[in-house]
Design a protein around this motif. Sequence first.
Motif, short mmCIF file in Angstrom:
data_model
loop_
_atom_site.label_atom_id
_atom_site.label_comp_id
_atom_site.label_asym_id
_atom_site.label_seq_id
_atom_site.Cartn_x
_atom_site.Cartn_y
_atom_site.Cartn_z
N ILE A 46 2.19 -17.94 0.90
CA ILE A 46 0.97 -17.36 0.06
C ILE A 46 1.27 -15.99 -0.53
O ILE A 46 1.67 -15.07 0.10
CB ILE A 46 -0.46 -17.47 0.78
CG1 ILE A 46 -0.45 -16.95 2.13
CG2 ILE A 46 -0.59 -19.07 1.10
CD1 ILE A 46 -1.88 -16.92 2.97
N ASP A 47 0.83 -15.93 -1.68
CA ASP A 47 0.66 -14.64 -2.48
C ASP A 47 -0.62 -14.43 -3.22
O ASP A 47 -1.06 -15.17 -3.80
CB ASP A 47 1.74 -14.55 -3.35
CG ASP A 47 2.09 -13.21 -3.98
OD1 ASP A 47 2.47 -12.39 -3.19
OD2 ASP A 47 2.18 -13.07 -5.12
N PHE A 48 -1.39 -13.48 -2.82
CA PHE A 48 -2.64 -13.26 -3.14
C PHE A 48 -3.16 -11.88 -3.16
O PHE A 48 -2.50 -10.85 -2.61
CB PHE A 48 -3.79 -14.05 -2.47
CG PHE A 48 -3.66 -13.68 -0.87
CD1 PHE A 48 -2.67 -14.18 -0.30
CD2 PHE A 48 -5.01 -13.17 -0.23
CE1 PHE A 48 -2.87 -13.91 1.28
CE2 PHE A 48 -5.11 -12.89 0.88
CZ PHE A 48 -3.75 -13.25 1.80
N ASN A 49 -4.42 -11.63 -3.68
CA ASN A 49 -5.03 -10.16 -3.80
C ASN A 49 -6.65 -10.26 -3.83
O ASN A 49 -7.14 -11.33 -3.45
CB ASN A 49 -4.59 -9.29 -5.08
CG ASN A 49 -5.07 -9.99 -6.33
OD1 ASN A 49 -6.05 -10.76 -6.26
ND2 ASN A 49 -4.30 -9.31 -7.41
N TYR A 50 -7.24 -9.19 -4.03
CA TYR A 50 -8.45 -9.11 -3.79
C TYR A 50 -9.31 -10.18 -4.54
O TYR A 50 -10.40 -10.60 -4.07
CB TYR A 50 -9.28 -7.59 -4.30
CG TYR A 50 -8.82 -6.16 -3.46
CD1 TYR A 50 -9.03 -6.45 -1.78
CD2 TYR A 50 -8.50 -5.21 -4.14
CE1 TYR A 50 -8.76 -5.15 -1.25
CE2 TYR A 50 -8.31 -3.91 -3.26
CZ TYR A 50 -8.34 -4.21 -2.03
OH TYR A 50 -8.27 -3.11 -1.16
N GLU A 64 0.84 -1.39 -0.12
CA GLU A 64 -0.08 0.03 0.07
C GLU A 64 0.92 1.23 0.11
O GLU A 64 0.43 2.31 -0.68
CB GLU A 64 -0.86 0.15 1.21
CG GLU A 64 -2.13 -0.96 1.25
CD GLU A 64 -2.75 -0.96 2.43
OE1 GLU A 64 -3.98 -1.17 2.60
OE2 GLU A 64 -2.19 -0.36 3.72
N ALA A 65 1.92 1.19 0.82
CA ALA A 65 2.74 2.34 0.94
C ALA A 65 3.45 3.06 -0.18
O ALA A 65 3.39 4.08 -0.69
CB ALA A 65 3.91 2.15 2.00
N GLY A 113 -5.12 -5.15 -3.39
CA GLY A 113 -5.12 -5.96 -2.18
C GLY A 113 -4.08 -6.89 -1.96
O GLY A 113 -4.28 -8.09 -1.22
N HIS A 114 -3.04 -6.77 -2.68
CA HIS A 114 -1.64 -7.49 -2.61
C HIS A 114 -1.50 -8.21 -1.30
O HIS A 114 -1.20 -7.35 -0.68
CB HIS A 114 -0.56 -7.30 -3.48
CG HIS A 114 0.40 -8.09 -3.68
ND1 HIS A 114 1.60 -7.65 -4.43
CD2 HIS A 114 0.62 -9.20 -3.41
CE1 HIS A 114 2.44 -8.57 -4.32
NE2 HIS A 114 1.68 -9.89 -4.01
N ALA A 115 -1.25 -9.24 -0.94
CA ALA A 115 -0.74 -9.78 0.49
C ALA A 115 0.37 -10.94 0.32
O ALA A 115 0.06 -11.53 -0.70
CB ALA A 115 -1.93 -10.09 1.31
N ALA A 142 4.32 -4.31 -6.01
CA ALA A 142 3.20 -3.58 -5.24
C ALA A 142 2.00 -4.25 -5.62
O ALA A 142 1.36 -4.71 -4.66
CB ALA A 142 3.34 -2.22 -5.13
N THR A 143 1.84 -4.51 -6.78
CA THR A 143 0.58 -5.34 -7.50
C THR A 143 0.96 -6.78 -7.59
O THR A 143 2.12 -7.09 -7.73
CB THR A 143 -0.23 -4.73 -8.53
OG1 THR A 143 1.09 -4.40 -9.49
CG2 THR A 143 -0.56 -3.19 -8.31
N MET A 144 0.25 -7.49 -7.44
CA MET A 144 0.36 -9.02 -7.54
C MET A 144 0.64 -9.54 -8.89
O MET A 144 0.15 -8.82 -9.81
CB MET A 144 -0.62 -9.80 -7.15
CG MET A 144 -0.57 -11.36 -6.79
SD MET A 144 -1.93 -12.38 -6.47
CE MET A 144 -2.25 -12.41 -8.32
N SER A 145 1.62 -10.26 -9.11
CA SER A 145 1.79 -10.89 -10.30
C SER A 145 1.37 -12.13 -10.48
O SER A 145 1.29 -12.98 -9.72
CB SER A 145 3.45 -11.15 -10.58
OG SER A 145 3.64 -11.90 -11.52
N GLU A 146 0.71 -12.40 -11.78
CA GLU A 146 -0.49 -13.60 -12.00
C GLU A 146 0.75 -14.66 -12.53
O GLU A 146 0.34 -15.93 -12.35
CB GLU A 146 -1.39 -13.44 -12.95
CG GLU A 146 -2.63 -12.83 -12.31
CD GLU A 146 -3.73 -12.62 -13.07
OE1 GLU A 146 -4.05 -13.59 -13.89
OE2 GLU A 146 -4.25 -11.36 -13.04
#
Lengths: 411, 102
Positions: free
Chosen positions: A345-349, A306-307, A329-331, A401-405
């Motif tokens: 684990i790597d995921f988003n919204y 987010e930052a 929503g990347h975590a 920062a954004t998730m890669s698929e």
Amino acid sequence: MKNLIILGGGTAGTMMANHLNHHLKNPDWLITIIDEKEEHHYQPGYLFLPFDIYTPEDIIKTIDEFIPKGVNLIRQKIDSIDANRNMVMLQNGAVMPYDVLIVATGAKIAPEETEGMQGSEWQKSVFDFYSFEGSLALRNKLRDWEGGKLVVHITEMPIKCPVAPLEFAFLADSFFKHKHMRDKVEITYVTPLSGAFTKPKATEALEHLLEEKHIKIESDFAIERVDNETKEIIDYGGRTIPFDILVTVPTNKGDALMERSGLGDDLNYVPTNKATLQSVAHQNIFVLGDASNIPASKAGSVAHFEAEILTENILNFVHGLPLKEEFDGHANCFIETGNGKALLIDFNYTHEPVEGTFPFPGLGPLRLLKESRMNHMGKLAFRWIYWNVLLKGTHIPFVSATMSESGKHYQ
Amino acid sequence: MNASIAGKEFTVNEEGYLTDFNQWNEQIGESIAAGANITLTPRHWEVIKYLQNEHKSQVALSIRRVGKSGVVDIKEFYALFPNAPLKTATKIAGVPKPASCI
């Protein structure tokens, strides 16, 4: 000179101070960060403290050593925010006007929300590990506990680091095995969810691990109260689960400051645009980390991603440009599974955690949703990364920062 | 997948939740309730209407929110829809299963 004020000197607030310090400079801007506390805790370390894996020294440093020079740190309790007049009121009577406000006041446990939780057994046989005091009291209890029923319990969602209670159960299994007393301990995992986790693929993998480790799962349990006499937890449907030690994750709430300022929802989280991180009610208030109500994990990795995006949006905002709707929503979370192994684990919204490789598609070296020693090394290395890279707002190489698929096995 | 009750077609997901609230009617609600061994009383319907209104106003549903709604307290919510009340009640109401944020 314009004022940007950051409320909260934890993970999220400290990262923002470091990011923005490069962009908003004297004499045009003064960045101020306000937090009443002296200490900065590495909160993921609370998980390891009860098992004597980390010591208190490993997880406590001071707030000021991570705040860059040129940023004004004020150690005062915040009384309230007057969002209509763009002012922060401190408890010592000082009034601080702002042009831009960043809320990073986090979330904390609220055991008082559940009847009997803070009763006569609190920190005797009822513990939390989401606070330093709770985690330390639990360590002292576990050191000479002779066994019995260990119940690991989640009160209600959302909570910080939703995988932590599972990790606690896995580490407890490993801890008692090493103490040659696993046969004397019955571990039960109690959750208000209908399975081990909120996302289907990860739930499947984690439930398999629970079974393998002989940890019983009790799902759909919405706690009504803790009975300190009979040592049971009781749900609204009348189900009872007995315990000798209850390790609970109490209700989590945002800071009471939001309630005092009329800025929070029913759990004191600030309604926030989930893509821009701007508060819904006030254009010049932005929210990151656990303080917001966005449907992402309350985790340090989320605040880190987010930052990076919020920094861009704050700069867009002060230059009168449109905000980017970029946060997905990347975590990214390591899950300790005991015996020197971990999952990642790597995921988003929109994309649930699946198997694959990370951060390099097809190569790894980390494997997603699979137990490995390498993942465990990653988790332990993360403490160093936290203190030396993450808080300073430095970009972590190869992790966007954004998730890669790519590298992930979606069906 | 498709299902049909009293000649009316509707679509549900793999967990049995309607995928489109506009396809819902009271007969469908009663049929889903029967599948969960629940006979709907006027009190059930009050809760169902409340959940549908919350859904229409895009409010995220949680047990806590239902308990504080003034419509029903958590104890009664459990008595009306045993075991997992929010999941059962939303399914009957034809609204999506509440996502627990993580």
